[in-house]
Design a protein around this motif. Structure first.
Motif, PDB file in Angstrom:
ATOM      1  N   GLY A  16      85.782 -51.710 -22.504  1.00  0.00           N
ATOM      2  CA  GLY A  16      85.398 -52.696 -23.517  1.00  0.00           C
ATOM      3  C   GLY A  16      84.575 -52.083 -24.627  1.00  0.00           C
ATOM      4  O   GLY A  16      84.779 -52.379 -25.810  1.00  0.00           O
ATOM      5  N   ALA A  17      83.640 -51.218 -24.252  1.00  0.00           N
ATOM      6  CA  ALA A  17      82.784 -50.577 -25.255  1.00  0.00           C
ATOM      7  C   ALA A  17      83.590 -49.653 -26.151  1.00  0.00           C
ATOM      8  O   ALA A  17      83.438 -49.672 -27.386  1.00  0.00           O
ATOM      9  CB  ALA A  17      81.670 -49.808 -24.553  1.00  0.00           C
ATOM     10  N   PHE A  18      84.456 -48.832 -25.571  1.00  0.00           N
ATOM     11  CA  PHE A  18      85.265 -47.912 -26.365  1.00  0.00           C
ATOM     12  C   PHE A  18      86.212 -48.682 -27.288  1.00  0.00           C
ATOM     13  O   PHE A  18      86.426 -48.295 -28.439  1.00  0.00           O
ATOM     14  CB  PHE A  18      86.064 -46.980 -25.456  1.00  0.00           C
TER      15      PHE A  18
ATOM     16  N   THR B 126      85.330 -47.508 -39.434  1.00  0.00           N
ATOM     17  CA  THR B 126      84.707 -46.181 -39.363  1.00  0.00           C
ATOM     18  C   THR B 126      83.748 -46.170 -38.180  1.00  0.00           C
ATOM     19  O   THR B 126      83.015 -47.137 -37.937  1.00  0.00           O
ATOM     20  CB  THR B 126      83.902 -45.867 -40.648  1.00  0.00           C
ATOM     21  N   PHE B 127      83.775 -45.134 -37.418  1.00  0.00           N
ATOM     22  CA  PHE B 127      82.848 -45.014 -36.313  1.00  0.00           C
ATOM     23  C   PHE B 127      82.535 -43.538 -36.083  1.00  0.00           C
ATOM     24  O   PHE B 127      83.293 -42.649 -36.483  1.00  0.00           O
ATOM     25  CB  PHE B 127      83.408 -45.660 -35.045  1.00  0.00           C
TER      26      PHE B 127
ATOM     27  N   ASP C 179      73.823 -48.882 -34.552  1.00  0.00           N
ATOM     28  CA  ASP C 179      75.190 -48.995 -34.040  1.00  0.00           C
ATOM     29  C   ASP C 179      75.223 -49.825 -32.760  1.00  0.00           C
ATOM     30  O   ASP C 179      76.099 -50.678 -32.579  1.00  0.00           O
ATOM     31  CB  ASP C 179      75.761 -47.601 -33.765  1.00  0.00           C
ATOM     32  N   TYR C 180      74.272 -49.567 -31.875  1.00  0.00           N
ATOM     33  CA  TYR C 180      74.221 -50.335 -30.626  1.00  0.00           C
ATOM     34  C   TYR C 180      73.894 -51.798 -30.893  1.00  0.00           C
ATOM     35  O   TYR C 180      74.473 -52.705 -30.264  1.00  0.00           O
ATOM     36  CB  TYR C 180      73.186 -49.730 -29.671  1.00  0.00           C
ATOM     37  N   ALA C 181      72.976 -52.043 -31.804  1.00  0.00           N
ATOM     38  CA  ALA C 181      72.590 -53.422 -32.112  1.00  0.00           C
ATOM     39  C   ALA C 181      73.775 -54.202 -32.677  1.00  0.00           C
ATOM     40  O   ALA C 181      74.033 -55.344 -32.271  1.00  0.00           O
ATOM     41  CB  ALA C 181      71.424 -53.430 -33.102  1.00  0.00           C
ATOM     42  N   ALA C 182      74.506 -53.587 -33.594  1.00  0.00           N
ATOM     43  CA  ALA C 182      75.644 -54.268 -34.211  1.00  0.00           C
ATOM     44  C   ALA C 182      76.770 -54.487 -33.197  1.00  0.00           C
ATOM     45  O   ALA C 182      77.352 -55.569 -33.118  1.00  0.00           O
ATOM     46  CB  ALA C 182      76.151 -53.451 -35.396  1.00  0.00           C
ATOM     47  N   THR C 183      77.065 -53.448 -32.400  1.00  0.00           N
ATOM     48  CA  THR C 183      78.135 -53.569 -31.407  1.00  0.00           C
ATOM     49  C   THR C 183      77.784 -54.609 -30.350  1.00  0.00           C
ATOM     50  O   THR C 183      78.621 -55.417 -29.950  1.00  0.00           O
ATOM     51  CB  THR C 183      78.401 -52.210 -30.728  1.00  0.00           C
ATOM     52  N   GLY C 184      76.534 -54.599 -29.892  1.00  0.00           N
ATOM     53  CA  GLY C 184      76.113 -55.571 -28.890  1.00  0.00           C
ATOM     54  C   GLY C 184      76.121 -56.985 -29.414  1.00  0.00           C
ATOM     55  O   GLY C 184      76.510 -57.920 -28.718  1.00  0.00           O
ATOM     56  N   ARG C 185      75.717 -57.164 -30.669  1.00  0.00           N
ATOM     57  CA  ARG C 185      75.675 -58.499 -31.270  1.00  0.00           C
ATOM     58  C   ARG C 185      77.075 -59.074 -31.431  1.00  0.00           C
ATOM     59  O   ARG C 185      77.301 -60.272 -31.253  1.00  0.00           O
ATOM     60  CB  ARG C 185      74.967 -58.421 -32.626  1.00  0.00           C
ATOM     61  N   ASN C 186      78.036 -58.227 -31.740  1.00  0.00           N
ATOM     62  CA  ASN C 186      79.404 -58.698 -31.959  1.00  0.00           C
ATOM     63  C   ASN C 186      80.253 -58.720 -30.688  1.00  0.00           C
ATOM     64  O   ASN C 186      81.374 -59.232 -30.701  1.00  0.00           O
ATOM     65  CB  ASN C 186      80.090 -57.814 -33.006  1.00  0.00           C
TER      66      ASN C 186
END
Length: 556
Positions: free
Chosen positions: A47-49, A57-58, A189-196
């Motif tokens: 899920g994370a990947f 862009t990542f 990056d972690y904050a944005a990915t976790g929030r979404n």
């Protein structure tokens, strides 16, 4: 650390030779963390990947920091639970629980949050056994028993206590430094990915199920002596010249999408159509599991503030009915009423005494006989009967209807439903919906057979919906905020006899059947149907408000 994998041979004096892997306690912790991070947490990593690589862009460094961060967190966790003397027993237990959680996540897409732990804890043995299949057994052997066997062959060399503590502190500091390095460079990056992608943190094993399990155990053990609350000490029956009978059917796992009334292409509501029920097509459930939705729909609480702990310790609408003088009976063909019927007369269908039962489960037609007996022996002017269906409970959908109701084929005749085609799965599920519709039609027919001077009315509502493989999700119980609509969009319909003095078919047909509704409305709608005057009534939450003759003093 130099002895991580040093193979040694036991003394020749042993009658049975055994070989061990010698390793230090720190090396053991690292090994366990790597196994959980890279194997047990495959769903989380996938899920994370997927979430990261779907971005336009990542950073590859950010992507590869995810397993590093997870392993470091797991090292900290196993450092804390790897207590000398209990090291192996604790990890044996965690391996079994974690492999089971991994199976549920991989095959059904479930996450073990609070409601799922609660639902699992309140599942009876027959329901639990319905999930048992060869694939599950093989999975547990491969991911739980085999690692446990390897663990049993590892000889953990524990140093003197002070050296062990010093070594462990160094390991924790090293992990802390790596975590700090990752956070400093990729916090945004972690904050944005976790929030979404809020579901990701709920997929981390064993953190999620241990945290949820602790909260559930805390609520059950520490708050079990809460004083019972009466939400109204003086509910009363409204004045009426007619004898009144109300039947409430609580459906199980029926999703609105597969109802013909909802516009579904298949006629899954053939039988109740003859009774011209009034269907409401925009209803959402309180929860995504029975343990939440059933108590919630009968509670004065709403979905936004619902607490199972509070609902178990205060009056519900069934209690108010009985206190007001209504003759209440709950008839259950499921795994229990989740404490809703605890204070009213209850009949639990005996799975061993009917040809409609196989010793573990009963077809819902088994509800009809006790219903008929009750209707033939009405003892009070106002009667309420609740029928709790087995409905469409999975994963063994094929066991929910008799052979003659296998209308849609081919079907999925196994519990590992993820190995059936989606067409087979939907066919089987649709058969359960059609069969439930047949049973509901029989209930209405029994009501119609009562004398015309009795007001007869009927309400059907499902507790929650179901996922049938859409986007890889199966069954139900997802966190509500993340659950697909298939698990929260539920059917609800009403029926009233044409001879009624109170609620009439004409009034039902005049209502807005597409109004936005939820389980929150059930409590107040039932007050109107049954005719209960209480200070708890809220006019704005009553589906039948336009049909009601309640005066303003009953409205908050």
């Amino acid at each position: 650390m130099n002895s991580i994998f040093k193979l040694s041979k036991q003394s020749q004096a042993n009658t049975k030779k055994r070989f061990y892997f010698n390793c230090s306690a720190n090396a053991f912790v690292i090994l366990m963390a790597c196994y959980y991070g890279l194997i047990i947490n495959i769903p989380f990593m996938h899920g994370a990947f997927s979430a990261i690589t779907s971005l336009h862009t990542f950073s590859w460094l950010f992507l590869f920091s995810v397993p590093l961060l997870l392993v470091c967190l797991l090292v900290i966790f196993f450092s804390l639970v790897s207590v000398r003397g209990l090291l192996k027993p604790i990890n044996y237990l965690l391996l079994v629980l974690s492999s089971a959680a991994l199976y549920g996540s991989l095959n059904y897409g479930v996450v073990f949050d609070y409601s799922m732990i609660q639902n699992a804890a309140e599942t009876d043995s027959s329901e639990a056994l319905s999930y048992l299949n060869l694939q599950l057994v093989g999975f547990l052997l491969l991911f739980g028993a085999l690692p446990a066997f390897v663990l049993s062959r590892i000889n953990v060399n524990c140093a003197r206590p002070h050296k062990e503590i010093l070594s462990r502190i160094k390991l924790l500091l090293a992990c802390g430094a790596l975590i700090a390095l990752v956070v400093v460079n990729f916090y945004a990056d972690y904050a944005a990915t976790g929030r979404n992608n809020r579901i990701l943190k709920k997929e981390i094993i064993p953190f999620q199920y241990l945290s949820s399990g602790y909260k559930y155990a805390r609520d059950q053990l520490l708050y079990s002596d809460i004083k019972f609350k009466n939400i109204d000490t003086a509910p009363a029956l409204a004045v009426s010249n007619a004898t009144k009978v109300t039947v409430i059917v609580v459906g199980e796992t029926a999703r609105a999408d597969n109802f013909a009334y909802q516009g579904y292409a298949r006629n899954t509501n053939l039988f109740t159509q003859a009774h011209q029920v009034s269907y409401f097509d925009n209803v959402s459930s309180c929860g995504t599991a029975t343990a939440v939705s059933v108590p919630c729909m009968f509670s004065l609480q709403t979905r936004s503030n619902f607490s199972r702990l509070e609902s178990d310790n205060q009056q519900n609408v069934i209690d108010l009915m009985q206190q007001a003088g209504t003759d209440v009976l709950w008839i259950d063909n499921n795994s229990g009423c989740k404490n809703v019927c605890e204070r009213v007369p209850t009949i639990n269908i005996d799975t061993k005494k009917s040809p409609l039962c196989d010793g573990k489960y009963c077809f819902d037609e088994a509800l009809l006989a006790p219903l008929k007996r009750k209707l033939a022996n009405l003892s009070q002017a106002n009667t309420v009967i609740v029928l709790h269906m087995m409905g469409s409970h999975g994963p063994t959908y094929f066991k929910r209807y008799p052979e003659k109701f296998k209308k849609f084929t081919p079907t999925c005749e196994q519990s590992d439903i993820q190995n059936c085609s989606q067409a087979q799965l939907i066919n089987t599920y649709d058969n359960t919906i059609a069969y439930s519709d047949f049973v509901n039609a029989q209930v209405i027919a029994q009501l119609k057979a009562l004398p015309t001077d009795i007001d007869k009315q009927f309400l059907y509502v499902s507790d929650h919906g179901e996922s049938l493989g859409e986007s890889g999700a199966y069954l139900h119980g997802f966190p509500y905020a993340l659950a697909p609509s298939t698990q929260t969009h539920v059917p609800l319909y009403l029926w009233a006899d044409e001879h009624n003095q109170g609620i009439t078919p004409t009034c039902l047909n005049s209502l807005n059947h597409s109004q936005l509704l939820s389980h929150d409305a059930v409590f107040h709608t039932l007050l109107t149907m049954v005719g209960i005057n209480t200070k708890t009534y809220q006019h704005s939450q009553d589906i039948l408000a336009a049909c009601s003759t309640k005066n303003s003093e009953n409205t908050l």
